[in-house]
Structures are given as structure tokens and as C-alpha cells.
Scaffold this motif. Structure first.
Motif, short mmCIF file in Angstrom:
data_model
loop_
_atom_site.label_atom_id
_atom_site.label_comp_id
_atom_site.label_asym_id
_atom_site.label_seq_id
_atom_site.Cartn_x
_atom_site.Cartn_y
_atom_site.Cartn_z
N ARG A 73 0.83 -1.21 0.00
CA ARG A 73 0.00 0.00 0.00
C ARG A 73 0.87 1.26 0.00
N LEU A 74 1.87 1.27 0.84
CA LEU A 74 2.74 2.44 0.92
C LEU A 74 3.49 2.67 -0.39
N ALA A 75 3.98 1.59 -1.00
CA ALA A 75 4.71 1.72 -2.26
C ALA A 75 3.81 2.25 -3.37
N VAL A 76 2.60 1.76 -3.46
CA VAL A 76 1.68 2.22 -4.51
C VAL A 76 1.21 3.63 -4.22
N ASP A 77 0.97 3.95 -2.96
CA ASP A 77 0.59 5.33 -2.62
C ASP A 77 1.67 6.30 -3.08
N GLN A 78 2.92 5.93 -2.93
CA GLN A 78 4.03 6.78 -3.37
C GLN A 78 4.01 6.94 -4.89
N ILE A 79 3.78 5.84 -5.60
CA ILE A 79 3.69 5.89 -7.06
C ILE A 79 2.56 6.81 -7.49
#
Length: 112
Positions: A73-79
Motif C-alpha cells: 500500500r505504501l509503495a503504490v501510494d508513493q507511485i
């Protein structure tokens, strides 16, 4: 946004995921995790169908890479935050820029 939009974004991502991963059940836990993620995005105010599709596909990819829902979730939120910021740089109307910036700020708050 309707539940059809959420369902559509999830269905698109899940169909593509199943094409790449043989032997995964239609009822795999990743599918419900995907749905929860997309619903959460919608709850933060994201209503761009194309962006939700991108997020759904990226979430499944990151979930496979990181093997952890929170990290994915955190990685995709950053993207998504980076993608929204790049949209601001494009020539758009002031109303479009305002809406995009608001969504970007919401995603930024969610990441922290």
C-alpha cells in the motif's frame, strides 16, 4: 463514484493478474486485499477511474514483490502521489490542477 467503478478497476487488475499467474484461485486472499485497497483509495477522495486501474495493477505487483499488504500500500501510494504531481506539471485548467493537487495532498498524508 459508483461501486461499479470500484468493481471495474478491481476486475481489470484481477483479470490481468490471473493471466500472468496460473493456478491462482478466483477466491484468493489477494483479490479481497485488492478490493480493500481500491475502496480505501476511493474513501480518500480518488475518483479517477484510469488512476484506480493503475493503482490496482500496481498494488498486485507490489504485493507479490513485497509479500506484505502494508508495504505494498505504501509503495503504490508513493507511485500515485508522484503520478498526480506529474499531472500538475502538465498544462491544465486551474480547476483540474486544483483537484489534482488536492488528491495528491490526500495521498501524501496517507503515506506518512
Amino acid at each position: 463514484m459508483t461501486s461499479q467503478t470500484i468493481e471495474g478497476a478491481c476486475a481489470f487488475a484481477w483479470r490481468n493478474y490471473l493471466l500472468l499467474h496460473n493456478g491462482i484461485s478466483e477466491n484468493d486472499a489477494r483479490r479481497s486485499a485488492l478490493y480493500r485497497y481500491v475502496v480505501n483509495l476511493r474513501d480518500t477522495g480518488e475518483d479517477d477511474f484510469d488512476l484506480l486501474q493503475i493503482a490496482a495493477v500496481a498494488y498486485l505487483k507490489k504485493l507479490d514483490e513485497l509479500h506484505d499488504d502494508r508495504s505494498a500500500r505504501l509503495a503504490v501510494d508513493q507511485i500515485l502521489a508522484e503520478r498526480l504531481e506529474s499531472r500538475i506539471a502538465q498544462p491544465v485548467t486551474s480547476l483540474q490542477a486544483s483537484n489534482t493537487k488536492r488528491r495528491s495532498e490526500q495521498h501524501g498524508r496517507q503515506i506518512r
